[in-house]
Enzyme design. Structure first.
Site, PDB file in Angstrom:
ATOM      1  N   ARG A 164      25.700  18.265  64.697  1.00  0.00           N
ATOM      2  CA  ARG A 164      24.476  18.808  66.360  1.00  0.00           C
ATOM      3  C   ARG A 164      23.617  17.443  65.576  1.00  0.00           C
ATOM      4  O   ARG A 164      23.004  16.397  66.650  1.00  0.00           O
ATOM      5  CB  ARG A 164      24.010  20.518  66.139  1.00  0.00           C
ATOM      6  N   ASP A 193      31.936  18.193  65.151  1.00  0.00           N
ATOM      7  CA  ASP A 193      31.852  19.211  66.725  1.00  0.00           C
ATOM      8  C   ASP A 193      31.625  18.655  67.555  1.00  0.00           C
ATOM      9  O   ASP A 193      31.930  17.489  67.869  1.00  0.00           O
ATOM     10  CB  ASP A 193      30.678  20.614  66.460  1.00  0.00           C
ATOM     11  N   HIS A 267      35.390  23.477  70.088  1.00  0.00           N
ATOM     12  CA  HIS A 267      34.491  22.012  69.492  1.00  0.00           C
ATOM     13  C   HIS A 267      34.809  20.918  69.289  1.00  0.00           C
ATOM     14  O   HIS A 267      34.568  20.556  67.807  1.00  0.00           O
ATOM     15  CB  HIS A 267      34.149  22.966  68.513  1.00  0.00           C
ATOM     16  N   ASP A 343      36.354  28.889  66.277  1.00  0.00           N
ATOM     17  CA  ASP A 343      36.107  29.648  67.076  1.00  0.00           C
ATOM     18  C   ASP A 343      35.627  29.592  68.361  1.00  0.00           C
ATOM     19  O   ASP A 343      35.794  27.820  68.425  1.00  0.00           O
ATOM     20  CB  ASP A 343      34.544  29.327  66.021  1.00  0.00           C
ATOM     21  N   GLU A 344      35.443  29.802  69.117  1.00  0.00           N
ATOM     22  CA  GLU A 344      34.678  30.018  70.577  1.00  0.00           C
ATOM     23  C   GLU A 344      35.961  28.373  71.171  1.00  0.00           C
ATOM     24  O   GLU A 344      35.320  27.827  71.829  1.00  0.00           O
ATOM     25  CB  GLU A 344      33.212  29.303  70.794  1.00  0.00           C
ATOM     26  N   TRP A 410      31.590  36.222  61.906  1.00  0.00           N
ATOM     27  CA  TRP A 410      30.221  35.548  62.172  1.00  0.00           C
ATOM     28  C   TRP A 410      30.022  36.532  63.394  1.00  0.00           C
ATOM     29  O   TRP A 410      28.770  36.426  63.602  1.00  0.00           O
ATOM     30  CB  TRP A 410      30.763  34.329  62.150  1.00  0.00           C
ATOM     31  N   TYR A 435      22.877  34.251  60.476  1.00  0.00           N
ATOM     32  CA  TYR A 435      22.459  32.768  60.618  1.00  0.00           C
ATOM     33  C   TYR A 435      21.070  32.433  61.327  1.00  0.00           C
ATOM     34  O   TYR A 435      19.726  32.806  61.832  1.00  0.00           O
ATOM     35  CB  TYR A 435      22.981  33.718  62.148  1.00  0.00           C
ATOM     36  N   ASP A 437      19.588  29.381  61.830  1.00  0.00           N
ATOM     37  CA  ASP A 437      18.801  28.824  62.716  1.00  0.00           C
ATOM     38  C   ASP A 437      18.409  29.528  63.462  1.00  0.00           C
ATOM     39  O   ASP A 437      17.752  29.156  64.361  1.00  0.00           O
ATOM     40  CB  ASP A 437      19.972  28.141  63.540  1.00  0.00           C
ATOM     41  N   TRP A 482      23.561  26.060  62.013  1.00  0.00           N
ATOM     42  CA  TRP A 482      23.307  24.919  62.853  1.00  0.00           C
ATOM     43  C   TRP A 482      22.268  24.336  63.110  1.00  0.00           C
ATOM     44  O   TRP A 482      21.297  24.610  63.511  1.00  0.00           O
ATOM     45  CB  TRP A 482      24.207  26.400  63.826  1.00  0.00           C
ATOM     46  N   GLU A 484      22.291  22.247  65.953  1.00  0.00           N
ATOM     47  CA  GLU A 484      21.296  21.930  67.010  1.00  0.00           C
ATOM     48  C   GLU A 484      19.725  21.973  67.301  1.00  0.00           C
ATOM     49  O   GLU A 484      19.043  20.960  68.308  1.00  0.00           O
ATOM     50  CB  GLU A 484      21.190  23.236  68.876  1.00  0.00           C
TER      51      GLU A 484
HETATM   52  C1  ACM Z   1      30.129  29.622  65.329  1.00  0.00           C
HETATM   53  O1  ACM Z   1      28.946  30.338  64.833  1.00  0.00           O
HETATM   54  N1  ACM Z   1      29.822  29.658  66.642  1.00  0.00           N
HETATM   55  C2  ACM Z   1      31.370  30.613  64.456  1.00  0.00           C
END
Ligand code: ACM
Length: 627
Positions: A164, A193, A267, A343-344, A410, A435, A437, A482, A484
């Site tokens: 990011r 990502d 991602h 993930d996601e 997570w 986390y 961030d 993270w 961002e």
């Molecule tokens: C994540 O925070 N998407 C692993």
């Protein structure tokens, strides 16, 4: 005579000094009666083996900067680093002991890693001035103590997302160099990502020619305009394989294992922008995201990707692609694990894809979770063929876990619990505790951060990894950053510390020594060291927590602090609050009036410690709706 007595008294008390307070908190630290050890220009540093002398040199380099002393390295010195000839079972591979007397310091360990951590504790036993970047005058005394120390968990990690926002090679080294002060030993490197592919893969050059570049945007992440047709992608950054080898060597010297992450099958916008044939839609207009919004989130883990950012699990070419990627990744990183993300991942394009549907039929896969599981199992075979083990985010549990996969939990702790129940090893990174961030103070007083929930320092410190999980399966844990909203190293440090200090205690120190007030004391001493070491950190823990509620149709405002012993003062008359303002003692009935603003500040012992934060009435009311 009285003068002589006074002098003797002074001498005695200036030679016997109190133990410093270390992060992470050691297993045992005992203050001894003898006078302090003094570092002088003639102090020598010894190591009983070549390996021990390598660490002795690192120590000499470190402590000569601030003292200006030219330490010599020998077989036997006043400060002695020894590797055991007969293993001390109690301290294991990473533990150490330290004995400080007025004449010598002896650091002993079974392995080089233990000596390295013993050295880190020794540095924290020295006065804070040892962190100075230039020669400084100080009493270089080390309290006379006996330390026996070893870690609770073997995996003590920090994750940095370099997709990011890209962090230079020097920044990455700096981040690793700082984390080892607190005995972290895993650097989880989130290398790919939607917003950038950051690792050179020689057999797939477009991954960095295309995937490492995006259009330039300024302002608030997530509000950016999508890339326009024909717009040049000038915001670039990746690590060459030489860069990676250099960083790996730097980490290895510091007893850090790097966990590389290639986040697939979701991602993957940057990979797909480089090689559009990898996704179901084969959409060649897909561009690396500059941080614009391309998804919809509905809560409860439901979401939709407006562009196809997932690899196609039904295409053999995708596995050929991944084979090439993991061949090169495995050759670069000596660690046991490769993180393959998971993930996601949005399955919407898979659901509409004829190839995916045919594969599901052929393999009797009941849903797209099973299709993702099919993908992960094939990826595990590839990773294994390169001599590595697969670890993935907890989504890889859905549809059935790959046979030997480890899980990084997570989305809370449930994934970790379930994987452990199935006999798989886990690394705990529950987002509501670890986390980093996420916002750590009040949004009105913090820089823009991921703020869908806050992770205050006390919350991180309250985390207990073994709750509800058989410790046998817990490798350890990580705090994840993270990026961002983390554009610079200084800001990465701000988000990392002090929460990574809390996490260092959780992962290293015995559960039995956990104590919030004592952690706060040690944290405040670290603040002073960090100031000298130019490490940025957040002081948000001093800020007031303001909690609105409704009672009898009236707005009620409660206030509290994370740290004990702070006073909160406030105004509602537009003036700046200080210690002469009204002291908060109980929830206040907030007066009517659209324009009324609450301003709060915190003090300790008459000194301001927290920021002044202003809460307009409308903001307090808005928060009621969110609760
Ligand atoms: C994540 O925070 N998407 C692993």
């Amino acid at each position: 005579m009285r003068r002589l007595l006074a002098l003797l008294f002074l001498c005695f008390f200036s030679t016997q000094i109190k133990a410093q307070h270390i992060i992470p908190q050691p297993v045992e630290i005992q203050q001894l009666k003898s006078p302090a050890f003094r570092l002088t220009a003639s102090t020598s540093i010894g190591g009983n083996t070549e390996e021990a002398r390598t660490i002795a040199k690192v120590l000499a380099n470190k402590i000569s900067t601030a003292t200006g002393y030219p330490f010599t390295i020998r077989q036997s010195g006043n400060i002695q680093l020894n590797l055991t000839k007969t293993r001390n079972e109690k301290i294991g591979d990473e533990g150490y002991t330290i004995e400080v007397s007025s004449k010598t310091v002896v650091i002993t360990a079974n392995k080089a890693a233990g000596l390295f951590y013993g050295m880190q504790s020794f540095i924290q036993l020295l006065p804070k001035e040892i962190e100075s970047k230039t020669v400084i005058k100080a009493q270089w005394s080390v309290p006379s103590v006996q330390v026996v120390d070893y870690p609770r968990f073997a995996w003590r990690g920090l994750m940095l997302d370099v997709s990011r926002h890209f962090f230079s090679k020097e920044d990455v080294k700096h981040y690793i160099g700082d984390m080892v002060r607190y005995k972290y030993n895993v650097f989880h490197w989130h290398l790919t990502d939607d917003e950038g592919w950051r690792i050179e893969i020689k057999s797939l050059p477009k991954l960095t020619q295309v995937g490492a570049c995006r259009v330039q945007r300024y302002g608030k992440w997530g509000t950016y305009e999508a890339p326009k047709d024909g717009e040049p992608a000038t915001d670039c950054g990746f690590y060459t394989q030489d860069d990676i080898r250099e960083i790996v060597a730097y980490a290895t010297e510091r007893h850090v294992t790097i966990l590389p992450e290639i986040d697939v099958p979701g991602h993957s916008t940057a990979a797909i922008a480089s090689y559009p044939e990898l996704c179901c839609t084969k959409d060649s207009t897909i561009k690396v995201s500059p941080g614009h919004s391309f998804s919809e989130w509905y809560g409860n883990g439901q979401f939709k990707m407006l562009v196809d950012n997932a690899l196609n699990p039904s295409d053999d070419k995708v596995y050929e692609f991944l084979d090439k990627v993991f061949t090169e990744v495995a050759a670069l990183f000596p660690g046991q694990f490769i993180h393959t993300g998971g993930d996601e991942c949005y399955h919407g394009y898979w659901e509409k894809d004829a190839g995916c549907q045919a594969l599901m039929k052929k393999e009797s896969l009941k849903n797209t979770h099973e299709l993702q599981s099919y993908f992960v199992k094939r990826v595990e075979k590839i990773v294994k063929s390169k001599g590595k083990k697969l670890i993935g985010w907890d989504e890889i549990l859905e549809g059935g876990l790959a046979p030997e996969a480890s899980v990084m939990s997570w989305r809370g702790t449930e994934g970790g619990k379930e994987a452990a129940k199935q006999g798989h090893t886990v690394v705990m990174t529950p987002n509501d505790f670890t986390y980093i961030d996420l916002i750590q103070g009040d949004p009105l007083a913090e820089p823009d951060a991921t703020s869908y929930k806050s992770v205050r320092l006390k919350k991180t410190y309250s985390y207990e990894p073994a709750e509800g999980i058989d410790t046998k399966f817990i490798l350890g844990g990580e705090a994840n950053l993270w990026s961002e909203k983390t554009p610079t190293l200084r800001h990465a440090q701000y988000l990392t510390y002090p929460r990574a200090w809390a996490m260092a205690d959780i992962l290293w120190s015995p559960q039995s020594v956990k104590n919030w007030d004592y952690f706060v004391k040690r944290m405040e001493l670290q603040f002073e060291r960090a100031d000298l070491a130019d490490i940025n950190y957040a002081r948000s823990v001093y800020d007031a927590i303001v909690q609105p509620s409704m009672k009898d149709n009236k707005l009620l405002v409660d206030m509290s602090t994370e740290i004990n012993g702070l006073d909160i003062f406030y105004t509602i008359d537009e003036t700046i609050p200080d210690k002469f303002s009204t002291k908060f003692t109980q929830p206040i009935d907030f007066p009517e009036g659209k324009s009324v603003t609450l301003k709060v500040v915190t003090y300790r012992n008459g000194k301001q410690v927290g920021k002044v934060i202003a809460f307009p009435r409308e903001e307090l009311k808005k928060r009621l709706k969110k609760q």
